[in-house]
Design a protein around this motif. Structure first.
Motif, PDB file in Angstrom:
ATOM      1  N   TYR A 113      16.216  18.274  19.311  1.00 54.18           N
ATOM      2  CA  TYR A 113      16.534  16.946  19.831  1.00 54.18           C
ATOM      3  C   TYR A 113      15.848  15.866  18.992  1.00 54.18           C
ATOM      4  CZ  TYR A 113      18.438  19.146  24.020  1.00 54.18           C
ATOM      5  OH  TYR A 113      19.192  19.901  24.883  1.00 54.18           O
ATOM      6  N   LEU A 114      16.592  14.798  18.732  1.00 52.02           N
ATOM      7  CA  LEU A 114      16.061  13.603  18.093  1.00 52.02           C
ATOM      8  C   LEU A 114      16.010  12.495  19.132  1.00 52.02           C
ATOM      9  CD1 LEU A 114      18.092  13.703  14.750  1.00 52.02           C
ATOM     10  CD2 LEU A 114      15.697  14.353  15.078  1.00 52.02           C
ATOM     11  N   VAL A 115      14.889  11.786  19.164  1.00 51.88           N
ATOM     12  CA  VAL A 115      14.723  10.688  20.119  1.00 51.88           C
ATOM     13  C   VAL A 115      14.413   9.415  19.351  1.00 51.88           C
ATOM     14  CG1 VAL A 115      13.868  12.326  21.843  1.00 51.88           C
ATOM     15  CG2 VAL A 115      12.239  11.014  20.469  1.00 51.88           C
ATOM     16  N   PRO A 116      14.580   8.247  19.971  1.00 52.58           N
ATOM     17  CA  PRO A 116      14.317   6.990  19.256  1.00 52.58           C
ATOM     18  C   PRO A 116      12.903   6.929  18.682  1.00 52.58           C
ATOM     19  CG  PRO A 116      15.496   6.553  21.294  1.00 52.58           C
ATOM     20  CD  PRO A 116      15.124   8.006  21.324  1.00 52.58           C
ATOM     21  N   ASP A 117      12.796   6.316  17.529  1.00 53.93           N
ATOM     22  CA  ASP A 117      11.542   6.242  16.780  1.00 53.93           C
ATOM     23  C   ASP A 117      10.404   5.690  17.638  1.00 53.93           C
ATOM     24  OD1 ASP A 117       9.626   6.120  14.823  1.00 53.93           O
ATOM     25  OD2 ASP A 117      10.534   4.469  13.721  1.00 53.93           O
ATOM     26  N   ARG A 118       9.326   6.449  17.703  1.00 50.32           N
ATOM     27  CA  ARG A 118       8.084   6.106  18.386  1.00 50.32           C
ATOM     28  C   ARG A 118       8.241   5.901  19.894  1.00 50.32           C
ATOM     29  NH1 ARG A 118       5.849   2.589  13.363  1.00 50.32           N
ATOM     30  NH2 ARG A 118       7.972   2.989  12.674  1.00 50.32           N
ATOM     31  N   ASN A 119       9.270   6.491  20.474  1.00 49.80           N
ATOM     32  CA  ASN A 119       9.449   6.474  21.922  1.00 49.80           C
ATOM     33  C   ASN A 119       8.795   7.735  22.496  1.00 49.80           C
ATOM     34  OD1 ASN A 119      10.411   6.679  24.584  1.00 49.80           O
ATOM     35  ND2 ASN A 119      12.288   5.556  24.085  1.00 49.80           N
ATOM     36  N   VAL A 120       7.536   7.626  22.874  1.00 51.42           N
ATOM     37  CA  VAL A 120       6.781   8.793  23.321  1.00 51.42           C
ATOM     38  C   VAL A 120       7.310   9.295  24.661  1.00 51.42           C
ATOM     39  CG1 VAL A 120       4.488   9.637  23.964  1.00 51.42           C
ATOM     40  CG2 VAL A 120       4.753   8.101  22.023  1.00 51.42           C
ATOM     41  N   ASP A 121       7.811   8.387  25.504  1.00 57.91           N
ATOM     42  CA  ASP A 121       8.369   8.821  26.790  1.00 57.91           C
ATOM     43  C   ASP A 121       9.570   9.751  26.571  1.00 57.91           C
ATOM     44  OD1 ASP A 121       6.496   7.318  28.157  1.00 57.91           O
ATOM     45  OD2 ASP A 121       7.831   5.593  28.416  1.00 57.91           O
TER      46      ASP A 121
END
Length: 373
Positions: free
Chosen positions: A314-322
């Motif tokens: 999975y890829l998540v938005p940059d620097r979105n730790v949540d």
């Protein structure tokens, strides 16, 4: 006199990890191989194979006028002495100072090949350092015969900014990995608590604080889950973190630099790779994929070449730790999904990361610019 090829890189590890077979092939073909890199254990190993080691200190952390000038002067001396037919530079400083030194000393005689292995610290930090890096690339790359990019984002950035002519810009996806060394591991039916791993140098931009934060949150709920971090300290780097800082976080087991990451990858159930460092294509993710590990990471250049969102991880938005934490929790709770993603990751590794196929693409470029048949 034998023909000479020169390789320049920040350190010997960059040449042993994915270019040793190329160096051996040149040596077996009767070429002299000159290595302009740090005088470290890996470089001395290659010298033991028959290569000539010419120690050079390249600064890896941004602006360092004195070190950069000395590296440029040293590269001039190396090229004046050995007069290579072909010169191949890896990493920002070797690309810039190596290309300029080759052209200043030897004119158009050597074929100059450059590989952009990622953009790293300067382009994340921005400001004066990033502007100077841009000037360096603009000065060096038009003077090379070909520049190889490891991901599409970097190639497009350099084209958009006019740093490299389009006809001299090539794309080869990463440095590749040995699929025999990193074989597939069946992780089904494990009875132990899950293990999450990360591999990377101890730099803030490598996502070490984000890894530690996810570890803290997960272990509040599942204290048995282990988070392993393997990587070396870089005390002189402006973005460096210390092993002491890692240990103070309390939720991460710091392993140091590992000579062989295979056993730890075999132990792991998930790769968490929150780097936003502007990788070329991250070796850690490729190695993890080859063993059948899914990866959770930020959706940033380089990383998105190594992870197919929803297919191999999975890829998540940059620097979105949540969002990073949520995906890790999802996969810790769903073994079947982890295994499915991991199987697809191995398939991707076979299709895109095989070092033999990558090296053959490099060899074709060498042939094109005067290298051996």
């Amino acid at each position: 006199m034998p023909e000479t090829v020169a390789f320049a890189a920040n350190r010997g590890y960059a040449l042993t990890s994915s270019r040793e077979a190329i160096i051996r092939r040149f040596l077996e073909g009767g070429w002299r191989v000159v290595l302009a890199t740090a005088d470290d254990e890996e470089a001395r190993y290659l010298a033991g194979l028959g290569a000539v080691l010419e120690p050079v200190s390249f600064n890896r952390g941004g602006l360092a006028p004195g070190t950069d000038w000395r590296a440029w002067w040293r590269m001039r001396a190396i090229y004046r002495q050995w007069r290579p037919t072909l010169a191949h530079h890896f990493h920002a400083k070797p690309v810039m100072v190596g290309t300029l030194a080759a052209r200043q000393v030897l004119g158009s005689a050597p074929a100059v090949v450059n590989t952009i292995t990622g953009l790293g610290h300067a382009f994340i930090t921005g400001g004066v350092v990033a502007r100077l890096a841009g000037l360096g690339y603009r000065a060096a790359l038009p003077r090379s015969d070909v520049t190889i990019f490891q991901n599409r984002d970097d190639r497009q950035l350099f084209l958009d900014r006019g740093w490299v002519p389009q006809e001299r810009a090539r794309l080869i996806g990463g440095s590749g990995i040995d699929l025999d060394r990193f074989g597939y591991i069946d992780r089904a039916g494990r009875q132990t608590a899950p293990v999450v791993i990360m591999m990377g140098r101890l730099l803030g931009q490598k996502g070490i604080p984000e890894f530690a934060e996810v570890a803290r949150r997960v272990r509040e709920r599942w204290p048995g889950v282990r988070f392993l971090l393997a990587g070396e300290e870089e005390p002189d780097h402006p973005d460096g973190l210390t092993a002491e800082w890692i240990r103070e976080q309390g939720s991460v087991e710091y392993l140091g630099r590992l000579a062989d990451v295979g056993p730890r990858l075999a132990e792991a159930d998930l790769m968490l790779f929150p780097s936003y460092y502007r990788e070329g294509v991250p070796r850690a993710v490729m190695e993890a994929a080859a063993t059948g590990l899914p990866t959770v990471a930020f959706d940033v250049p380089g990383v998105r070449e190594a992870v197919r969102d929803g297919e191999t991880g999975y890829l998540v938005p940059d620097r979105n730790v949540d969002a990073l934490h949520a995906r890790v929790v999802q996969l810790l709770e769903d073994e079947e999904k982890r295994l499915t993603l991991g199987q697809a990751a191995r398939q991707l590794a076979e299709e895109a990361f095989d070092i033999r196929a990558i090296q053959e693409q490099y060899w074709n470029i060498y042939r094109e610019f005067g290298g051996p048949a």
